[in-house]
Design a protein around this motif. Sequence first.
Motif, PDB file in Angstrom:
ATOM      1  N   ASN A   1      52.113  44.616  42.794  1.00 32.48           N
ATOM      2  CA  ASN A   1      50.851  44.539  43.845  1.00 32.48           C
ATOM      3  C   ASN A   1      51.492  43.849  45.231  1.00 32.48           C
ATOM      4  O   ASN A   1      51.325  44.230  45.775  1.00 32.48           O
TER       5      ASN A   1
ATOM      6  N   GLU B   1      53.499  38.980  42.041  1.00 36.02           N
ATOM      7  CA  GLU B   1      52.397  39.913  41.338  1.00 36.02           C
ATOM      8  C   GLU B   1      52.188  41.629  40.471  1.00 36.02           C
ATOM      9  O   GLU B   1      52.588  41.907  41.533  1.00 36.02           O
ATOM     10  N   ALA B   2      52.661  40.973  39.510  1.00 32.66           N
ATOM     11  CA  ALA B   2      52.641  42.776  38.808  1.00 32.66           C
ATOM     12  C   ALA B   2      51.427  43.152  38.354  1.00 32.66           C
ATOM     13  O   ALA B   2      51.153  42.436  37.535  1.00 32.66           O
ATOM     14  N   SER B   3      51.514  44.538  37.835  1.00 33.83           N
ATOM     15  CA  SER B   3      49.720  44.775  36.571  1.00 33.83           C
ATOM     16  C   SER B   3      51.036  45.862  35.928  1.00 33.83           C
ATOM     17  O   SER B   3      52.349  46.792  36.020  1.00 33.83           O
TER      18      SER B   3
END
Lengths: 226, 117
Positions: free
Chosen positions: B27, B112-114
């Motif tokens: 993200n 920042e990862a989902s």
Amino acid sequence: MDKIRIIEVKQSVFADNNAQADELRKELKNQKTFLLNLMSSPGSGKTMTLKGIIERLKGKMKIGVMEADIDSDVDAKAIAETGARAIQLHTGGMCHLDAYMTRQGLTEFGTNDLDLVVLENVGNLVCPAEFDTGAVKNAVILSVPEGHDKPLKYPLMFEVCDAMIINKIDVLPYFDFDIEKVREYARMRNPKLKIFPISAKTGEGMDELCRWLENEVRKWQGELVF
Amino acid sequence: MHELGVVFHCIKEVNRIAAENNIKRVNAVVVEIGEVSTVIPYLFEDCWNWAVKKETVLKDAAIKIEKIDAVTHCENCGDNYPTVEYGKTCPYCKSENTYLVTGNEIIIKQIEASDDE
């Protein structure tokens, strides 16, 4: 809703390139091929200096030249006239070469039988300094008309280089170029820097520069030199 | 032009780290850029926004830039001072026997990862 994960990285953008460059140097060492990364501003006389180096060293070793440019092949043609092997690399708009591009170029070129490969980097004193190409030594050419303040303006370039070649000393009388100042400014950033004042046009200083280069190549190849 | 090259390296690194951590979607990325790193933050941001359009895992990922102040240390008097204002010369004792402590970094700080695709 998405689950969010935060990953702490804390790693330099250049970490991967630096690792690639070290790997490339190892391979070059095994091949006994010396790679010189030559950097400068546009118009400082890189190609002409190279032609002078080739003239003087071609009887002693096998030389190849990789010309990096955004998009043209005029430099490679000029080098090919000297009889040395030349290849043109197009960076496709990029301002520098990194270790990946250098490796691609070397593979394409086939460097196994070469003692010395000179990488003529893109003409620019900023970006090429930031990217380790995998070269054994780095050199910068600064020409008299550019002015003696360049080591102050582009400190990183002079920090990463092993040698500074001051070109066009034949026109010193016409410029306010203080050769002692440039030595002082450059050594302030890099006390180990070798400095070679030359004129690629008249040939002045070229023998000394070539002696240094030949010595470095032989050292890399593991031969004893004095 | 220089910023674009740095952005490409940055994207490549983030892709590599994402693959290692089994991340399908990034993200946002936080980078730290030193004040005297030769990279200009707003140009970096422009290049980033253009470059991530063509990415898969990083498609349209946001970029957050944090500045690292440039600080130089004087070996003569032992003080630290801001590099951008005074350069190589110590403002306290006028010595040039100085070196950069921080400010030339370009660091990938955080991703920042989902987990959902």
